[in-house]
Structure formats: structure tokens, C-alpha cells
Design an enzyme around this catalytic site. Structure first.
Site, PDB file in Angstrom:
ATOM      1  N   SER A   1      -5.046 -11.761   3.244  1.00 55.38           N
ATOM      2  CA  SER A   1      -6.292 -12.478   3.546  1.00 55.38           C
ATOM      3  C   SER A   1      -6.093 -13.695   4.437  1.00 55.38           C
ATOM      4  CB  SER A   1      -7.020 -12.869   2.247  1.00 55.38           C
ATOM      5  OG  SER A   1      -7.427 -11.710   1.548  1.00 55.38           O
TER       6      SER A   1
ATOM      7  N   GLU B   1       0.833  -1.209   0.000  1.00 57.90           N
ATOM      8  CA  GLU B   1       0.000   0.000   0.000  1.00 57.90           C
ATOM      9  C   GLU B   1       0.864   1.254   0.000  1.00 57.90           C
ATOM     10  OE1 GLU B   1      -2.465  -1.120   3.310  1.00 57.90           O
ATOM     11  OE2 GLU B   1      -3.427  -2.644   2.052  1.00 57.90           O
TER      12      GLU B   1
HETATM   13  P1  PGA Z   1      -5.276  -8.453   4.919  1.00 63.56           P
HETATM   14  O1  PGA Z   1      -3.982  -7.485   4.870  1.00 63.56           O
HETATM   15  O2  PGA Z   1      -4.988  -9.520   5.939  1.00 63.56           O
HETATM   16  O3  PGA Z   1      -6.406  -7.568   5.312  1.00 63.56           O
HETATM   17  O4  PGA Z   1      -5.420  -9.047   3.539  1.00 63.56           O
HETATM   18  C1  PGA Z   1      -2.700  -8.003   4.998  1.00 63.56           C
HETATM   19  C2  PGA Z   1      -1.665  -6.904   4.910  1.00 63.56           C
HETATM   20  O5  PGA Z   1      -1.806  -5.993   4.080  1.00 63.56           O
HETATM   21  O6  PGA Z   1      -0.674  -6.920   5.669  1.00 63.56           O
END
Ligand code: PGA
Length: 233
Positions: free
Chosen positions: A195, A93
């Protein structure tokens, strides 16, 4: 020891310390370490609450410089001073939202080590990169470009298309990437992220060279986060 790390991203207010309290009150299963990475605003408060407990506190990003004229940024030394022991760097991100490239991620990881923090260096391919058969090449390039100079760091493999989507790679795909990372960075802990939920944690954590999990959404609820940790017990 498996490391189960929670990444709260831009979630959490001071009242959410109740989640941390629940983690501290629960018995951490043998063979599992818990790490929670709240937003920077909560690091000092959470570290003070967690002091002496089995839950470590980390941060989600740091600036590569030790200090200076960088309005709004936070240095690794500041995070260490606030009580953090780890810091995530190069999360997809941040690579996407802030244009962070591997050279910057490496500088951040080096800054973290210089401040006594253990960096968690994130790598991961996009869906189009996977579909083009470029996964291992992308992971290799990100890892070689982002890894710090010192030996004390953690790698998180997070396929971009698996983050927050409910989709996960097959166990064979996880094994392939983790095996390659283990070859490139022997003796380095490798977390899987994307996830991870109570329902899939046991099988993902059972894959060779998966030394823990980096958990986003499911780390916001103590019961889910603990269920993931318990899947190791
Ligand atoms: P998520 O995010 O478990 O909500 O998929 C994981 C992360 O970005 O570290």
C-alpha cells in the site's frame, strides 16, 4: 540511491506500454532508480522500449531450473534473454497461491543469480503472525530460508496484511523490521512494500534502512508511480 520498483502483478496488455513510455519521458529524480516488473508476456516488449532509458525492466517470478520439461514455466535465463535485469521471487501472493516455501524461493533466487538477474526476495508476516508477536521470528526465518547464496540481491519487506489493503504499518513498525533485516543482511538493499501511495511514500521512504519501495496498485498509473519516485526528490 532509492529503488522504486513497480509490480504490475496480473495486469497489463501491450497497449499499456503507454505507461512505460510516460515513465521514460518523465525525468527520473536524482537519487532514484526506477524498475518496472510487468507480467512475463510484456517483458520482451517493455525491455526493448526501455533499452537505453533510465527505467529497468524486471519479471515477477521464475522457475528454479535452468530449462527442462516444465510446461508453462519460465526460466531465469529466458527472462534475461528477454531483457529483464531483475526478478521478484517469493512474493506473498506466490507463497499463498502456489504454496511456495522458502527453500523453493531460495532455489529461484539462486537460478536468477546464475542467469545474471538480480533477485528481489520478498518476506512478510501475516496479520495473525503480527498479532501473535511473531513478526521478527517469521521475517528472520523467511530471510534465512529464502536468501540466495550470492551477495547480489535485494530484499522486499511486505507485510501480507498491508498488500492491496490501504493499510500500512506504523513507521516505528517499519523501522523495527527493516533494522532487523539490515542486521541480518548488511549491505543489502531493503525495499518496503504494501500500500505504498503518493500520499505516504515520503514518510515510508524516510524510515531508516528503507532503501526503496515495491509498489503494486499505484505502479499501474504513471502519474502515481512518478509521484512516489518524486517524493524522494
Ligand atoms: P500494493 O502491492 O502496493 O498494491 O499493496 C504491493 C506488492 O504486492 O508488491
Amino acid at each position: 540511491m532509492k529503488l522504486i520498483a513497480g509490480n504490475w502483478k496480473m495486469h497489463g496488455l501491450s497497449a499499456d506500454a503507454a505507461v512505460l513510455q510516460a515513465l521514460i519521458a518523465a525525468r527520473v529524480p536524482a537519487g532514484v532508480e526506477l524498475l518496472l516488473c510487468p507480467p512475463a508476456t510484456l517483458v520482451a516488449q517493455f525491455a526493448a522500449i526501455a533499452r537505453g532509458s533510465e527505467v529497468a525492466i524486471g519479471a515477477q517470478d521464475c522457475h528454479p531450473a535452468e530449462k527442462g520439461a516444465h510446461t508453462g514455466d519460465i526460466s531465469a535465463a529466458m527472462l534475461a534473454d528477454a531483457g529483464a535485469s531483475h526478478v521478484i521471487v517469493g512474493h506473498s501472493e506466490r507463497r499463498a497461491d502456489h504454496g511456495e516455501h522458502s527453500a523453493l524461493v531460495r532455489a529461484k533466487a539462486n537460478a536468477a543469480q546464475a542467469a545474471g538477474l538480480r533477485p528481489i526476495v520478498c518476506v512478510g508476516e501475516t496479520l495473525s503472525e503480527r498479532e501473535a508477536g511473531e513478526t521478527l521470528a517469521i521475517i528472520t526465518a523467511q530471510l534465512q530460508g529464502s536468501r540466495p547464496d550470492g551477495a547480489d540481491f535485494i530484499i522486499a519487506y511486505e507485510p501480507v496484511w498491508a498488500i492491496g489493503t490501504g493499510r500500512t504499518p506504523t513507521l516505528a513498525e517499519v523501522a523495527e523490521v527493516h533494522g532487523e533485516i539490515a542486521r541480518l543482511a548488511p549491505a543489502t538493499r531493503i525495499l518496503y512494500g504494501g500500500s505504498v501511495k503518493p500520499g505516504n511514500a515520503a514518510e515510508l521512504l524516510g524510515v531508516a534502512h528503507v532503501d526503496g519501495a515495491l509498489v503494486g496498485g499505484a505502479s499501474l498509473k504513471a502519474s502515481d508511480f512518478l509521484a512516489i519516485a518524486d517524493s524522494q526528490a
